[in-house]
Motif scaffolding. Structure first.
Motif, PDB file in Angstrom:
ATOM      1  N   LYS A 190     -45.286  41.170  10.058  1.00 31.83           N
ATOM      2  CA  LYS A 190     -43.541  40.174  10.602  1.00 31.83           C
ATOM      3  C   LYS A 190     -43.059  41.049   9.631  1.00 31.83           C
ATOM      4  O   LYS A 190     -41.718  41.851   9.780  1.00 31.83           O
ATOM      5  CB  LYS A 190     -43.380  38.870   9.651  1.00 31.83           C
ATOM      6  CG  LYS A 190     -43.949  37.530  11.237  1.00 31.83           C
ATOM      7  CD  LYS A 190     -44.265  36.463   9.999  1.00 31.83           C
ATOM      8  CE  LYS A 190     -44.909  35.336  10.908  1.00 31.83           C
ATOM      9  NZ  LYS A 190     -44.861  35.136  12.078  1.00 31.83           N
ATOM     10  N   ARG A 191     -42.722  41.513   8.213  1.00 28.65           N
ATOM     11  CA  ARG A 191     -42.224  42.326   7.545  1.00 28.65           C
ATOM     12  C   ARG A 191     -42.430  43.874   8.620  1.00 28.65           C
ATOM     13  O   ARG A 191     -41.461  44.791   8.505  1.00 28.65           O
ATOM     14  CB  ARG A 191     -42.966  43.170   6.518  1.00 28.65           C
ATOM     15  CG  ARG A 191     -41.925  43.545   5.602  1.00 28.65           C
ATOM     16  CD  ARG A 191     -42.607  44.067   3.869  1.00 28.65           C
ATOM     17  NE  ARG A 191     -41.961  44.825   3.503  1.00 28.65           N
ATOM     18  CZ  ARG A 191     -42.206  45.228   1.987  1.00 28.65           C
ATOM     19  NH1 ARG A 191     -43.870  43.730   1.437  1.00 28.65           N
ATOM     20  NH2 ARG A 191     -41.989  46.896   1.223  1.00 28.65           N
ATOM     21  N   HIS A 242     -42.234  44.516  11.497  1.00 32.52           N
ATOM     22  CA  HIS A 242     -41.806  44.306  13.322  1.00 32.52           C
ATOM     23  C   HIS A 242     -40.645  45.079  13.114  1.00 32.52           C
ATOM     24  O   HIS A 242     -40.888  45.983  14.355  1.00 32.52           O
ATOM     25  CB  HIS A 242     -41.884  43.302  13.995  1.00 32.52           C
ATOM     26  CG  HIS A 242     -41.518  42.334  15.030  1.00 32.52           C
ATOM     27  ND1 HIS A 242     -42.230  43.223  15.767  1.00 32.52           N
ATOM     28  CD2 HIS A 242     -40.756  42.695  15.622  1.00 32.52           C
ATOM     29  CE1 HIS A 242     -41.940  42.854  17.055  1.00 32.52           C
ATOM     30  NE2 HIS A 242     -40.885  42.200  16.630  1.00 32.52           N
ATOM     31  N   PRO A 243     -39.386  44.423  12.375  1.00 37.45           N
ATOM     32  CA  PRO A 243     -38.154  45.078  12.734  1.00 37.45           C
ATOM     33  C   PRO A 243     -39.054  46.493  12.727  1.00 37.45           C
ATOM     34  O   PRO A 243     -37.611  47.462  13.562  1.00 37.45           O
ATOM     35  CB  PRO A 243     -37.649  44.440  11.332  1.00 37.45           C
ATOM     36  CG  PRO A 243     -38.053  43.531  11.066  1.00 37.45           C
ATOM     37  CD  PRO A 243     -39.665  43.449  11.770  1.00 37.45           C
ATOM     38  N   GLU A 244     -39.257  46.840  11.813  1.00 42.42           N
ATOM     39  CA  GLU A 244     -39.191  48.435  11.218  1.00 42.42           C
ATOM     40  C   GLU A 244     -39.813  49.287  11.951  1.00 42.42           C
ATOM     41  O   GLU A 244     -39.213  50.607  12.592  1.00 42.42           O
ATOM     42  CB  GLU A 244     -39.925  48.538   9.965  1.00 42.42           C
ATOM     43  CG  GLU A 244     -38.872  48.052   9.008  1.00 42.42           C
ATOM     44  CD  GLU A 244     -39.579  48.162   7.451  1.00 42.42           C
ATOM     45  OE1 GLU A 244     -41.230  48.019   7.277  1.00 42.42           O
ATOM     46  OE2 GLU A 244     -39.340  48.771   6.102  1.00 42.42           O
ATOM     47  N   ALA A 255     -39.028  48.682  15.278  1.00 41.19           N
ATOM     48  CA  ALA A 255     -38.362  48.101  16.454  1.00 41.19           C
ATOM     49  C   ALA A 255     -37.124  49.498  16.312  1.00 41.19           C
ATOM     50  O   ALA A 255     -36.864  49.747  17.245  1.00 41.19           O
ATOM     51  CB  ALA A 255     -38.009  46.874  16.505  1.00 41.19           C
ATOM     52  N   GLU A 256     -37.063  49.629  14.798  1.00 38.69           N
ATOM     53  CA  GLU A 256     -35.700  50.600  14.671  1.00 38.69           C
ATOM     54  C   GLU A 256     -36.435  51.700  14.867  1.00 38.69           C
ATOM     55  O   GLU A 256     -35.705  52.170  15.782  1.00 38.69           O
ATOM     56  CB  GLU A 256     -35.771  50.013  12.793  1.00 38.69           C
ATOM     57  CG  GLU A 256     -34.563  51.110  12.269  1.00 38.69           C
ATOM     58  CD  GLU A 256     -33.144  51.510  13.180  1.00 38.69           C
ATOM     59  OE1 GLU A 256     -32.632  52.473  13.241  1.00 38.69           O
ATOM     60  OE2 GLU A 256     -32.690  50.630  13.547  1.00 38.69           O
ATOM     61  N   LYS A 259     -42.759  40.941  25.496  1.00 36.64           N
ATOM     62  CA  LYS A 259     -41.688  41.198  24.571  1.00 36.64           C
ATOM     63  C   LYS A 259     -40.757  40.453  24.005  1.00 36.64           C
ATOM     64  O   LYS A 259     -40.836  40.129  23.238  1.00 36.64           O
ATOM     65  CB  LYS A 259     -40.643  42.712  25.413  1.00 36.64           C
ATOM     66  CG  LYS A 259     -39.976  43.391  24.029  1.00 36.64           C
ATOM     67  CD  LYS A 259     -41.138  43.443  23.176  1.00 36.64           C
ATOM     68  CE  LYS A 259     -39.917  44.719  22.144  1.00 36.64           C
ATOM     69  NZ  LYS A 259     -39.094  43.969  20.978  1.00 36.64           N
ATOM     70  N   ASP A 299     -41.434  39.811  20.202  1.00 31.25           N
ATOM     71  CA  ASP A 299     -40.398  38.770  19.220  1.00 31.25           C
ATOM     72  C   ASP A 299     -40.275  38.308  17.989  1.00 31.25           C
ATOM     73  O   ASP A 299     -40.588  37.454  17.128  1.00 31.25           O
ATOM     74  CB  ASP A 299     -38.846  39.715  19.700  1.00 31.25           C
ATOM     75  CG  ASP A 299     -39.257  40.743  19.580  1.00 31.25           C
ATOM     76  OD1 ASP A 299     -39.790  41.836  19.273  1.00 31.25           O
ATOM     77  OD2 ASP A 299     -38.420  41.487  20.895  1.00 31.25           O
ATOM     78  N   THR A 307     -41.492  36.358  14.645  1.00 30.80           N
ATOM     79  CA  THR A 307     -39.805  35.719  13.968  1.00 30.80           C
ATOM     80  C   THR A 307     -39.815  34.263  13.519  1.00 30.80           C
ATOM     81  O   THR A 307     -39.159  33.627  12.339  1.00 30.80           O
ATOM     82  CB  THR A 307     -38.041  36.207  14.370  1.00 30.80           C
ATOM     83  OG1 THR A 307     -38.447  35.414  15.878  1.00 30.80           O
ATOM     84  CG2 THR A 307     -38.559  37.618  14.104  1.00 30.80           C
ATOM     85  N   LEU A 356     -41.022  52.162   7.084  1.00 30.78           N
ATOM     86  CA  LEU A 356     -39.772  52.720   7.958  1.00 30.78           C
ATOM     87  C   LEU A 356     -39.981  54.158   7.952  1.00 30.78           C
ATOM     88  O   LEU A 356     -39.814  54.881   8.926  1.00 30.78           O
ATOM     89  CB  LEU A 356     -39.019  52.567   8.194  1.00 30.78           C
ATOM     90  CG  LEU A 356     -37.646  52.947   9.227  1.00 30.78           C
ATOM     91  CD1 LEU A 356     -38.746  53.052  10.567  1.00 30.78           C
ATOM     92  CD2 LEU A 356     -36.636  52.288   9.405  1.00 30.78           C
TER      93      LEU A 356
END
Length: 248
Positions: free
Chosen positions: A110-111, A113-115, A117-118, A160, A164, A168, A236
Motif C-alpha cells: 500500500k505504501r 502503490h502511489p510511489e 504510480a508516480e 486498474k 487502486d 487504498t 521512489l
C-alpha cells in the motif's frame, strides 16, 4: 612461527581465504592452545578486523545473490514478461520493464502503490506488469481473486480501477465490500463473484505462486527492474536510481 601464523590467520579473516602456509594438524596441543589465546587476544585488541571480514563476506554474498538472481530472471523471463494473464500498465513499449508481486493486505504494498504510480506517470517510458501474489491469508486470496475476476469480466481499465481501490482500502475485505466495489465500477457484481471461483482465476494465482517460489520470493512487495530483483519495499528515489542504472 606463532607470530607469522597469527598474522596469516588475521589476513584470512579479512580476505576470506585459507591459511595455506601452515599445517594445523602438525602443531602440538600446546601450540594450538597458545594460538587460540593469541588469536583471541588479537581480535579483542583489533575488533575492526572482524568488521572488515563481515563486510567482505556480506559484499561477496550480495554479489553472488545478484548473479543468482540474473540467472533466475533469465530462466523465467517468459513467465515474467510475456504472460497474457498479467495486467500490463504504463508504456507497453517502454525501454524498462518493472514486474511487481503484490498482496492487497500488505502494508508496504500500500505504501509503494502511489510511489510506483508516480514513477510510471513521471517517467513515461516504463512498462509495468502486476503479478497477483496473495500470501497474507484468506482476505488476500479473496482480493486477488476479485481483481482477476474483474479483469475477466470488465477488462483492463476495470482491473486498474479496482487495483487502486483495493490498495487504498482500509476496511475488511468481504463479499459485501467487493460487491460494492464492483457495482461502483458499473460491473455486474454477480458475474464478478462467479468468476472469482473460475478455474482460470485459480490457475493464475497458482502460476504466480509457483513463479514466486522459483524466484525465491517469500514476501511482498517484490520487484523486478530489468535484470535486477529487489525483495521488499523500495522508495521512489531508489526506484528512480535503479531505473537509471538499467538504462545506463
Amino acid at each position: 612461527m606463532l607470530t607469522r601464523l597469527l598474522s596469516a590467520t588475521a589476513l584470512a579473516l579479512v580476505v576470506g581465504g585459507p591459511v595455506a602456509a601452515f599445517d594445523m594438524s602438525a602443531m602440538s596441543a600446546e601450540e594450538r592452545d597458545a594460538l587460540r589465546s593469541e588469536i583471541r587476544a588479537y581480535l579483542l585488541d583489533n575488533p575492526e578486523v572482524l568488521m572488515e571480514a563481515i563486510q567482505v563476506l556480506e559484499s561477496r554474498q550480495a554479489d553472488q545473490q545478484a548473479a543468482d538472481d540474473i540467472a533466475l530472471l533469465q530462466v523465467n523471463a517468459d513467465a515474467l514478461l510475456n504472460d497474457p494473464t498479467s495486467w500490463v500498465g504504463g508504456n507497453p513499449d517502454g525501454d524498462v520493464t518493472i514486474v511487481e508481486f503484490l498482496d492487497y493486505r500488505c502494508g508496504y504494498c500500500k505504501r509503494a502503490h502511489p510511489e510506483v504510480a508516480e514513477l510510471i506517470a513521471s517517467d513515461g517510458n516504463i512498462r509495468l506488469i502486476v503479478k497477483e501474489f496473495p500470501i497474507l491469508g484468506e482476505e488476500s486470496v479473496q482480493a486477488s481473486r476479485f481483481a482477476l475476476a474483474v479483469r475477466e469480466v470488465g477488462g483492463d481499465e476495470a482491473y486498474k480501477a479496482v487495483n487502486d481501490g483495493l490498495m487504498t482500502m482500509r476496511g475488511q475485505i468481504s463479499e459485501r465490500s467487493l460487491r460494492a466495489m464492483a457495482s461502483d465500477q458499473g460491473l455486474d457484481a454477480d458475474a464478478v463473484m462467479a468468476a472469482m471461483s473460475s478455474e482460470a482465476v485459480q490457475r493464475i494465482i497458482a502460476q504466480n505462486r509457483a513463479l514466486g517460489q522459483r524466484l525465491s520470493i517469500s514476501g511482498t512487495p517484490s520487484f523486478v527492474f530489468g535484470d535486477q530483483m529487489v525483495r521488499g519495499y523500495v522508495p521512489l528515489d531508489a526506484m528512480r536510481e535503479i531505473i537509471a542504472e538499467e538504462r545506463g
